[in-house]
Motif scaffolding. Sequence first.
Motif, PDB file in Angstrom:
ATOM      1  N   UNK A  78     -11.528  65.083  43.045  1.00 48.06           N
ATOM      2  CA  UNK A  78     -12.355  64.952  42.588  1.00 48.06           C
ATOM      3  C   UNK A  78     -12.256  63.381  42.390  1.00 48.06           C
ATOM      4  N   UNK A  79     -10.994  63.082  42.050  1.00 48.16           N
ATOM      5  CA  UNK A  79     -10.828  61.434  41.719  1.00 48.16           C
ATOM      6  C   UNK A  79     -11.369  60.400  42.945  1.00 48.16           C
ATOM      7  N   UNK A  80     -11.602  61.196  43.972  1.00 52.62           N
ATOM      8  CA  UNK A  80     -12.735  60.197  45.563  1.00 52.62           C
ATOM      9  C   UNK A  80     -14.200  60.768  45.324  1.00 52.62           C
ATOM     10  N   UNK A  81     -13.974  61.826  44.923  1.00 49.70           N
ATOM     11  CA  UNK A  81     -16.008  62.132  45.240  1.00 49.70           C
ATOM     12  C   UNK A  81     -16.132  60.757  43.317  1.00 49.70           C
ATOM     13  N   UNK A  82     -14.990  61.618  42.584  1.00 47.05           N
ATOM     14  CA  UNK A  82     -16.182  59.910  41.462  1.00 47.05           C
ATOM     15  C   UNK A  82     -16.099  58.370  41.620  1.00 47.05           C
ATOM     16  N   UNK A  83     -14.858  57.948  42.791  1.00 46.81           N
ATOM     17  CA  UNK A  83     -14.832  56.475  42.799  1.00 46.81           C
ATOM     18  C   UNK A  83     -15.913  56.578  43.920  1.00 46.81           C
ATOM     19  N   UNK A  84     -16.235  57.407  45.199  1.00 45.01           N
ATOM     20  CA  UNK A  84     -17.693  57.279  45.802  1.00 45.01           C
ATOM     21  C   UNK A  84     -18.594  57.616  45.557  1.00 45.01           C
ATOM     22  N   UNK A  85     -18.631  57.786  44.049  1.00 43.96           N
ATOM     23  CA  UNK A  85     -20.074  58.018  43.596  1.00 43.96           C
ATOM     24  C   UNK A  85     -19.949  56.673  42.734  1.00 43.96           C
ATOM     25  N   UNK A  86     -19.651  56.517  42.176  1.00 44.19           N
ATOM     26  CA  UNK A  86     -19.628  54.718  41.862  1.00 44.19           C
ATOM     27  C   UNK A  86     -19.875  53.997  43.015  1.00 44.19           C
ATOM     28  N   UNK A  87     -18.961  53.538  43.710  1.00 42.17           N
ATOM     29  CA  UNK A  87     -19.584  52.804  45.209  1.00 42.17           C
ATOM     30  C   UNK A  87     -20.623  52.792  45.493  1.00 42.17           C
TER      31      UNK A  87
END
Length: 466
Positions: A78-87
Motif C-alpha cells: 500500500x505504501x509503495x503503491x501510494x508513493x509511486x502514484x504520487x511520483x
Amino acid sequence: MSSPRQTLPSTDQPPAPEPADPAGIHPVDEARPLGRILLFGIQHVLVMAATPISAIFLMSATLRLDPGLTVNLLAAAFVLSGAGSLIQSLGPWKFGPRLPFVMLPGGAPLILFLAIAEQHGLRTATGAVILTAVFYFVVLPVFSRLLAFFPALVIGTMIVIVGVNLVKVGAVLVTGRPGEPAFANTTNLALGMATIGFTVVFYLLFTGILRQLAVMLGLLAGTALAAVLGHIDFGGAAEGGLVSLPQLMPFGSPQFNLVAALPLMLYSLASMAEATGQTVINAEAVGKEIDRRTTVPRTIRGDALTSLVGGFFGLPLMVTSGENIGIVRVTGVRSRFVTAAAGVVLIVMGFLAPVTRAISAIPAAVIGGTAMVVFAVITVLGVQMLGRSDLDKHSNTFICAVALALGLLPILIPGVYAGFPPTARILLESGVAVGAFVAAFLNILFHHIRPAIAARLANTRTESAR
C-alpha cells in the motif's frame, strides 16, 4: 505488471470531458477543492485495492509466508503503491509523466519474482528486483530509441498473454493447486463463484459511480458471505498497535545473482514497452498531447525508482496501472491531483495496522474471485489493442499467432520445460516474456528487415537492367 489493468466502464457512453480552463490550464493540471479531490481519490483506491491485495495473497500462498509477514508485505504494498502514484502523478524532476496514474505490484513481474524465489530463495528474488530496477536506468537511453519497434501489435499480443496468465493466477487462489489436499474444495469454489456473481449483479443493477465500483462491491459482498459462513475472523484486526511501519528487508539482506535475475531483467524490456502503451493510452484518455520521446521515459523512471525502493521492502516490481483510466473516462475529471490524493490515501492505509490486518483476513477464494474478474479485463484490453493492429494483413496475423502460441504454451501446459536447465527454464516458463520477445522479433523481421532487403534487391535489379 504491471501489467496494463483497467476497470469496467460504468456507462456505455461516458460523459463529455471537462472543457479546458479559459486561462489555458489543461484539466490534467487543474487543482480542485481538497474535499472533491479526496473523494475522487478514495474512489480510485476502492477500485484498485483488489490488485495489491491479490498480489500479496498470491505471494503468501505460494511461498507459504506466515500471517505476520503477510500483513507486513501488504502494508508495504500500500505504501509503495501510494508513493509511486504520487511520483507518476506529480512528476518531480525527471520522474513521472504528470498524468493521472496509479502504481501497483503484481502482474507478470510477480510471477517471475515467485519463480526466482522458489528456485533461488527470497533474498535472491529481492536482489533480482533491485538489479532490475537499476537495469531500467541503464538501458532506458537505448530503449527510448527503439520505441518504433513496439507497435500496438506487439503490445497487444503481450497484454493478451499477461491477462490469460493472471486469470489463471486468480483461479488458483480459488481452487488451490492440483495435487494439494484442499484442491477444488467446494466451499472455496462456492465463495469464488459467489464473489463473481455478486460483481455481475452489482454491475447489472447499478449505474454511475456505483456501477464503476461493482468489482470492489463484489469483493465486500463475498467477504460478508464468508463471514456469515464462519470462514473469516476479523478479531485479529483489533490486536496489536494502531500504527505500524513496513519492515525494511523482511527476508534479510538481498542477495545479488545476475543469472537468477536475468529473466526479470529481460522482462523489464517488455515492461518498458507496456509502460509505453500505458502512457499513450492515458494521454489519449485525458486528451493531452505528449511527446513520447520525453514523456514515456519519465513514466519508466517512475517505475524504476518505485521498484528500487520496493525491492528493499520485499516487493516485486511495481508497475503503472490502467485501472484508473476507466474512472477518468466516466467522471470526466482528468486532474492528476486526484490520483495524487489516491496515493496519499494508500500511504495512510499502509501505516494503519488494523486496516492491513483486517484486509489480510479476507479468504483467498474471495480475493481470487475478484482477481479473476479484474485480470480478465486485461485480456479484453489486449484484444481491443489487437483490433487496432490491422490484423487483416496476413503478416500481422501470423506474428500474433506465433507469439500467442509460444507465449501461452508454458501457461497452458505447466512443466513443459521441466527438462531444461534451471536458468533457461526460468525465462522459458515466463510466457509473457517469451510472447513479448517473439512478437517484437517477428515484427522487426517482417516489417523492418524484410522490406529493407526487398528494397535493396529491387534497386539491384533496376541497376542491372540499366
